[in-house]
Design a protein around this motif. Structure first.
Motif, PDB file in Angstrom:
ATOM      1  N   VAL A  97      61.626  44.024  19.668  1.00 40.73           N
ATOM      2  CA  VAL A  97      60.177  43.826  19.779  1.00 40.73           C
ATOM      3  C   VAL A  97      59.763  43.803  21.250  1.00 40.73           C
ATOM      4  CG1 VAL A  97      58.297  42.198  19.366  1.00 40.73           C
ATOM      5  CG2 VAL A  97      59.980  42.636  17.568  1.00 40.73           C
ATOM      6  N   THR A  98      60.539  43.094  22.063  1.00 40.62           N
ATOM      7  CA  THR A  98      60.242  43.027  23.495  1.00 40.62           C
ATOM      8  C   THR A  98      60.424  44.385  24.159  1.00 40.62           C
ATOM      9  OG1 THR A  98      61.022  40.731  23.502  1.00 40.62           O
ATOM     10  CG2 THR A  98      60.782  41.812  25.640  1.00 40.62           C
ATOM     11  N   VAL A 103      57.994  49.333  26.795  1.00 37.57           N
ATOM     12  CA  VAL A 103      57.613  50.752  26.765  1.00 37.57           C
ATOM     13  C   VAL A 103      56.089  50.888  26.866  1.00 37.57           C
ATOM     14  CG1 VAL A 103      57.601  52.855  25.371  1.00 37.57           C
ATOM     15  CG2 VAL A 103      59.664  51.440  25.474  1.00 37.57           C
ATOM     16  N   ALA A 104      55.380  50.092  26.053  1.00 35.00           N
ATOM     17  CA  ALA A 104      53.910  50.138  26.088  1.00 35.00           C
ATOM     18  C   ALA A 104      53.387  49.725  27.460  1.00 35.00           C
ATOM     19  CB  ALA A 104      53.344  49.216  25.012  1.00 35.00           C
ATOM     20  N   ALA A 131      51.299  42.093  29.434  1.00 37.03           N
ATOM     21  CA  ALA A 131      52.197  41.280  30.251  1.00 37.03           C
ATOM     22  C   ALA A 131      52.385  39.894  29.630  1.00 37.03           C
ATOM     23  CB  ALA A 131      51.646  41.162  31.667  1.00 37.03           C
ATOM     24  N   SER A 132      51.307  39.311  29.133  1.00 42.03           N
ATOM     25  CA  SER A 132      51.394  37.999  28.481  1.00 42.03           C
ATOM     26  C   SER A 132      52.236  38.084  27.213  1.00 42.03           C
ATOM     27  CB  SER A 132      49.996  37.479  28.146  1.00 42.03           C
ATOM     28  OG  SER A 132      49.213  37.316  29.319  1.00 42.03           O
ATOM     29  N   TYR A 133      52.015  39.143  26.447  1.00 41.96           N
ATOM     30  CA  TYR A 133      52.780  39.343  25.219  1.00 41.96           C
ATOM     31  C   TYR A 133      54.270  39.467  25.519  1.00 41.96           C
ATOM     32  CZ  TYR A 133      55.062  42.305  21.722  1.00 41.96           C
ATOM     33  OH  TYR A 133      55.958  42.841  20.832  1.00 41.96           O
ATOM     34  N   ILE A 134      54.607  40.242  26.552  1.00 39.74           N
ATOM     35  CA  ILE A 134      56.007  40.446  26.912  1.00 39.74           C
ATOM     36  C   ILE A 134      56.632  39.142  27.387  1.00 39.74           C
ATOM     37  CG2 ILE A 134      57.555  41.575  28.565  1.00 39.74           C
ATOM     38  CD1 ILE A 134      55.758  44.026  28.422  1.00 39.74           C
ATOM     39  N   VAL A 136      55.881  36.085  26.543  1.00 41.92           N
ATOM     40  CA  VAL A 136      56.120  35.212  25.393  1.00 41.92           C
ATOM     41  C   VAL A 136      57.293  35.724  24.561  1.00 41.92           C
ATOM     42  CG1 VAL A 136      55.154  34.332  23.232  1.00 41.92           C
ATOM     43  CG2 VAL A 136      53.744  34.387  25.301  1.00 41.92           C
ATOM     44  N   SER A 137      57.287  37.018  24.284  1.00 40.65           N
ATOM     45  CA  SER A 137      58.350  37.619  23.478  1.00 40.65           C
ATOM     46  C   SER A 137      59.701  37.519  24.180  1.00 40.65           C
ATOM     47  CB  SER A 137      58.015  39.084  23.185  1.00 40.65           C
ATOM     48  OG  SER A 137      59.052  39.706  22.464  1.00 40.65           O
ATOM     49  N   TYR A 138      59.691  37.813  25.470  1.00 41.37           N
ATOM     50  CA  TYR A 138      60.933  37.744  26.252  1.00 41.37           C
ATOM     51  C   TYR A 138      61.462  36.309  26.306  1.00 41.37           C
ATOM     52  CZ  TYR A 138      64.158  38.358  30.181  1.00 41.37           C
ATOM     53  OH  TYR A 138      65.275  38.372  30.986  1.00 41.37           O
ATOM     54  N   GLY A 139      60.574  35.359  26.578  1.00 38.74           N
ATOM     55  CA  GLY A 139      60.989  33.963  26.662  1.00 38.74           C
ATOM     56  C   GLY A 139      61.538  33.435  25.346  1.00 38.74           C
ATOM     57  N   THR A 140      60.891  33.809  24.240  1.00 34.12           N
ATOM     58  CA  THR A 140      61.365  33.377  22.930  1.00 34.12           C
ATOM     59  C   THR A 140      62.736  33.971  22.616  1.00 34.12           C
ATOM     60  OG1 THR A 140      59.073  33.234  22.140  1.00 34.12           O
ATOM     61  CG2 THR A 140      60.809  33.306  20.474  1.00 34.12           C
ATOM     62  N   THR A 141      62.884  35.259  22.903  1.00 43.38           N
ATOM     63  CA  THR A 141      64.162  35.931  22.658  1.00 43.38           C
ATOM     64  C   THR A 141      65.281  35.315  23.487  1.00 43.38           C
ATOM     65  OG1 THR A 141      62.987  37.994  22.190  1.00 43.38           O
ATOM     66  CG2 THR A 141      65.340  38.164  22.662  1.00 43.38           C
ATOM     67  N   LEU A 142      64.983  35.010  24.733  1.00 39.88           N
ATOM     68  CA  LEU A 142      65.971  34.393  25.616  1.00 39.88           C
ATOM     69  C   LEU A 142      66.335  32.995  25.128  1.00 39.88           C
ATOM     70  CD1 LEU A 142      67.569  34.538  28.289  1.00 39.88           C
ATOM     71  CD2 LEU A 142      65.567  33.560  29.421  1.00 39.88           C
ATOM     72  N   ALA A 143      65.339  32.215  24.707  1.00 42.88           N
ATOM     73  CA  ALA A 143      65.594  30.853  24.241  1.00 42.88           C
ATOM     74  C   ALA A 143      66.470  30.842  22.994  1.00 42.88           C
ATOM     75  CB  ALA A 143      64.268  30.148  23.953  1.00 42.88           C
ATOM     76  N   LEU A 144      66.291  31.812  22.115  1.00 44.73           N
ATOM     77  CA  LEU A 144      67.112  31.889  20.909  1.00 44.73           C
ATOM     78  C   LEU A 144      68.582  32.077  21.249  1.00 44.73           C
ATOM     79  CD1 LEU A 144      64.829  34.124  18.663  1.00 44.73           C
ATOM     80  CD2 LEU A 144      65.490  31.743  18.204  1.00 44.73           C
ATOM     81  N   SER A 145      68.837  32.828  22.302  1.00 45.54           N
ATOM     82  CA  SER A 145      70.223  33.063  22.714  1.00 45.54           C
ATOM     83  C   SER A 145      70.815  31.858  23.434  1.00 45.54           C
ATOM     84  CB  SER A 145      70.286  34.294  23.630  1.00 45.54           C
ATOM     85  OG  SER A 145      71.593  34.486  24.132  1.00 45.54           O
ATOM     86  N   LEU A 146      70.035  31.249  24.315  1.00 42.95           N
ATOM     87  CA  LEU A 146      70.560  30.161  25.145  1.00 42.95           C
ATOM     88  C   LEU A 146      70.759  28.863  24.382  1.00 42.95           C
ATOM     89  CD1 LEU A 146      68.531  30.639  28.465  1.00 42.95           C
ATOM     90  CD2 LEU A 146      70.878  31.352  27.972  1.00 42.95           C
ATOM     91  N   THR A 147      69.984  28.640  23.323  1.00 41.61           N
ATOM     92  CA  THR A 147      70.046  27.369  22.600  1.00 41.61           C
ATOM     93  C   THR A 147      70.760  27.466  21.263  1.00 41.61           C
ATOM     94  OG1 THR A 147      67.861  27.760  21.587  1.00 41.61           O
ATOM     95  CG2 THR A 147      67.915  26.585  23.690  1.00 41.61           C
TER      96      THR A 147
END
Length: 216
Positions: A97-98, A103-104, A131-134, A136-147
């Motif tokens: 998704v990110t 790409v967009a 940029a805001s969407y990315i 949020v999406s990037y931060g959520t994806t990263l948090a899922l991996s780190l935690t």
């Protein structure tokens, strides 16, 4: 004919009771000590090496352990591994998704550099929203991996695609920070636009490569 008295071999061949008791006692003591040692030994439920965020939450003295929200036990670890699988699947979905957002954003950025007047104003609005969407999406994806809960065993030594994915994650994380900082600075210093663009493309390249690494 004189009869030879029968020889009593019992006393000569059989060991004295006092000779057998110490050995038997020693063997029993050793067996008892070994049994106690086996009873006290418990298999390791956590890998020795964990990333700092996993240790902070899921380590032996992690937040979820000391608050008793996730007591460390065999049954608990089995549930944690299921949670880990769910979180990593969500992490992969979030990655794609990110990536679509990157790409967009790249298309909007290219259009923004050449736009003028009202087209520039409209494109800039969409560029900032993306940029805001990315973020949020990037931060959520990263948090899922780190935690996510740690695996059963630690990572194997040597180079692997998972390790490549992690190395690239460091690159695109640094790129994300640089891109956002530069995005703020170009508002007052337009000469930084080429640097901002280079940071954004580097981030996209590292992120796309990290996604590809997971397919191997």
């Amino acid at each position: 004919m004189a009869q030879t008295p029968a020889t009593d071999t019992t006393s000569r061949n059989a060991p004295a009771a006092s000779d057998t008791l110490p050995a038997t006692a020693d063997e029993s003591a050793n067996a008892l000590l070994e049994g106690l040692a086996d009873a006290n030994e418990t298999p390791s439920l956590l890998p020795q090496k964990m990333i700092f965020t996993q240790r902070a939450f899921w380590g032996p003295k992690g937040l979820l352990r000391v608050t008793n929200m996730a007591p460390l036990s065999s049954a608990g670890r089995a549930k944690e591994l299921k949670i880990r699988r769910t979180m990593l699947v969500a992490h992969q979905i979030g990655g794609f998704v990110t990536l679509a957002g990157f790409v967009a954003q790249g298309l909007l950025g290219a259009k923004l550099y050449n736009a003028k007047g009202q087209e520039y104003a409209d494109t800039k609005v969409w560029h900032e929203r993306m940029a805001s969407y990315i973020n949020v999406s990037y931060g959520t994806t990263l948090a899922l991996s780190l935690t996510a809960p740690p695996p059963v065993v630690g990572a194997k030594r040597g180079l692997s695609w998972i390790r490549v994915h992690k190395y690239l994650a460091v690159v695109h994380l640094a790129g994300m920070v640089a891109t956002n900082v530069l995005a703020q600075k170009i508002q007052t210093d337009s000469s930084l636009k080429p640097v901002h663009r280079a940071a954004a493309y580097t981030t996209f390249g590292a992120y796309a490569a990290s996604i590809v690494a997971l397919t191997f």
